[in-house]
Scaffold this motif. Structure first.
Motif, short mmCIF file in Angstrom:
data_model
loop_
_atom_site.label_atom_id
_atom_site.label_comp_id
_atom_site.label_asym_id
_atom_site.label_seq_id
_atom_site.Cartn_x
_atom_site.Cartn_y
_atom_site.Cartn_z
N VAL A 1 -9.98 3.98 -5.74
CA VAL A 1 -9.21 2.75 -5.94
C VAL A 1 -9.49 2.16 -7.32
N HIS B 1 -7.39 4.02 -9.66
CA HIS B 1 -5.98 3.65 -9.56
C HIS B 1 -5.71 2.27 -10.16
N ILE B 2 -6.62 1.34 -9.97
CA ILE B 2 -6.49 0.03 -10.61
C ILE B 2 -6.43 0.21 -12.13
N HIS C 1 -3.97 -2.36 -4.56
CA HIS C 1 -5.28 -1.76 -4.80
C HIS C 1 -6.35 -2.83 -5.02
N HIS D 1 -5.12 10.14 -3.31
CA HIS D 1 -4.86 9.86 -1.90
C HIS D 1 -4.83 11.13 -1.05
N GLU E 1 1.37 5.28 -0.57
CA GLU E 1 1.09 5.41 -2.00
C GLU E 1 1.22 6.86 -2.48
N LEU F 1 -2.24 8.81 -8.20
CA LEU F 1 -1.98 8.40 -6.82
C LEU F 1 -1.94 9.61 -5.89
N ALA G 1 -2.89 3.49 3.62
CA ALA G 1 -2.64 3.35 2.18
C ALA G 1 -2.08 4.64 1.61
N PHE H 1 -9.65 -3.17 -2.69
CA PHE H 1 -10.90 -3.03 -3.43
C PHE H 1 -11.95 -4.01 -2.91
N LEU I 1 1.40 -1.89 -7.07
CA LEU I 1 0.24 -1.05 -6.80
C LEU I 1 -1.05 -1.66 -7.34
N ARG I 2 -0.97 -2.41 -8.42
CA ARG I 2 -2.17 -3.12 -8.89
C ARG I 2 -2.57 -4.19 -7.88
#
Length: 247
Positions: free
Chosen positions: A167, A170-171, A137, A84, A57, A80, A53, A141, A133-134
């Protein structure tokens, strides 16, 4: 001898699909007994997924900092890169302790997301950035929750804790862009395309290839795992490192 060992570890690390889809083998099968608890296939695959990931990302976050046309996308990009980098450092820290071979390249599907977004600009870039990306992630999740609730390995459990926080963050920042189409994104998340395993699996590193390192940004706020309370904390009489289990 070294070459044979490398091939053995690569085979252990890449037995099935390690992308956004589910593997078809028995994920609860114990593949090694370690001083931090038994290591199952799903534990091992989780560490590889977290590493993979970051491999797409993190660079996408760097691209977003350059190409993002809204403050929300630039903020999400900062998260991000920061998150990460720390997760990657944790993966690289625990992987050798558990004899897990990590990839240096994300899966073809994940690399395809990067290629797509590299070719976009303006509002189209911002919108696809937030929605892709939503979706990804959101998918990982659910995997994190399963690993955290089932793993008996303390190193994997610690990584799951860190991944859960990262995560979720990020969400949240993707949603705060105001660009997420929830109907479409959740449909893509719960009904992924049927792709071949080769598209969903990060390739093993080439022999002798230097390990890719995701450097933390100068303003990093996320930190890798502190394993000082975990190392050597297994049950009395446990082996000092991982060993293949019978069968």
């Amino acid at each position: 001898m070294g070459g044979a060992m490398a091939l053995t570890l690569a085979a252990l690390a890449y037995p099935g699909m390690l992308g956004l889809d589910k593997v078809t083998t028995d994920q609860s099968r114990i593949i090694a007994n370690t001083q931090w608890g038994p290591l199952t296939e799903q534990d091992r695959d989780f560490v590889v997924k977290v590493r993979a990931a970051g491999l797409w990302e993190y660079p996408l976050g760097q691209i977003g900092l350059q190409k993002g046309s809204s403050k929300g996308v630039k903020t999400a990009s900062e998260h991000l890169v920061d998150g990460h980098a720390a997760l990657d450092a944790s993966c690289r820290k625990i992987a050798p302790m558990l004899n897990i071979t990590l990839p240096n390249i994300a899966s073809p599907q994940q690399e395809g997301f990067v290629t797509q977004l590299k070719g976009e600009t303006g509002k189209q870039f911002d919108t696809d950035f937030a929605n892709i990306l939503r979706m990804t992630h959101g998918s990982i999740f659910n995997t994190i929750a399963k690993i955290r609730s089932t793993t008996k390995n303390s190193l994997v459990r610690a990584l799951a804790d860190q991944a859960n926080d990262t995560v979720l963050d990020h969400i949240t920042v993707m949603e705060k862009t105001g660009l997420v189409d929830f109907d479409q994104t959740l449909f893509n998340q719960t009904t992924p395309p049927k792709l071949p395993q080769s598209d969903l699996t990060p390739p093993p590193p080439a022999a002798g290839q230097p390990e890719v390192v995701l450097a933390p940004p100068p303003t990093a706020t996320s930190t890798p795992l502190d394993l000082s309370g975990l190392t050597g904390g297994g049950p009395a009489g446990a082996a000092p490192g991982p060993s293949p289990s019978a069968g």
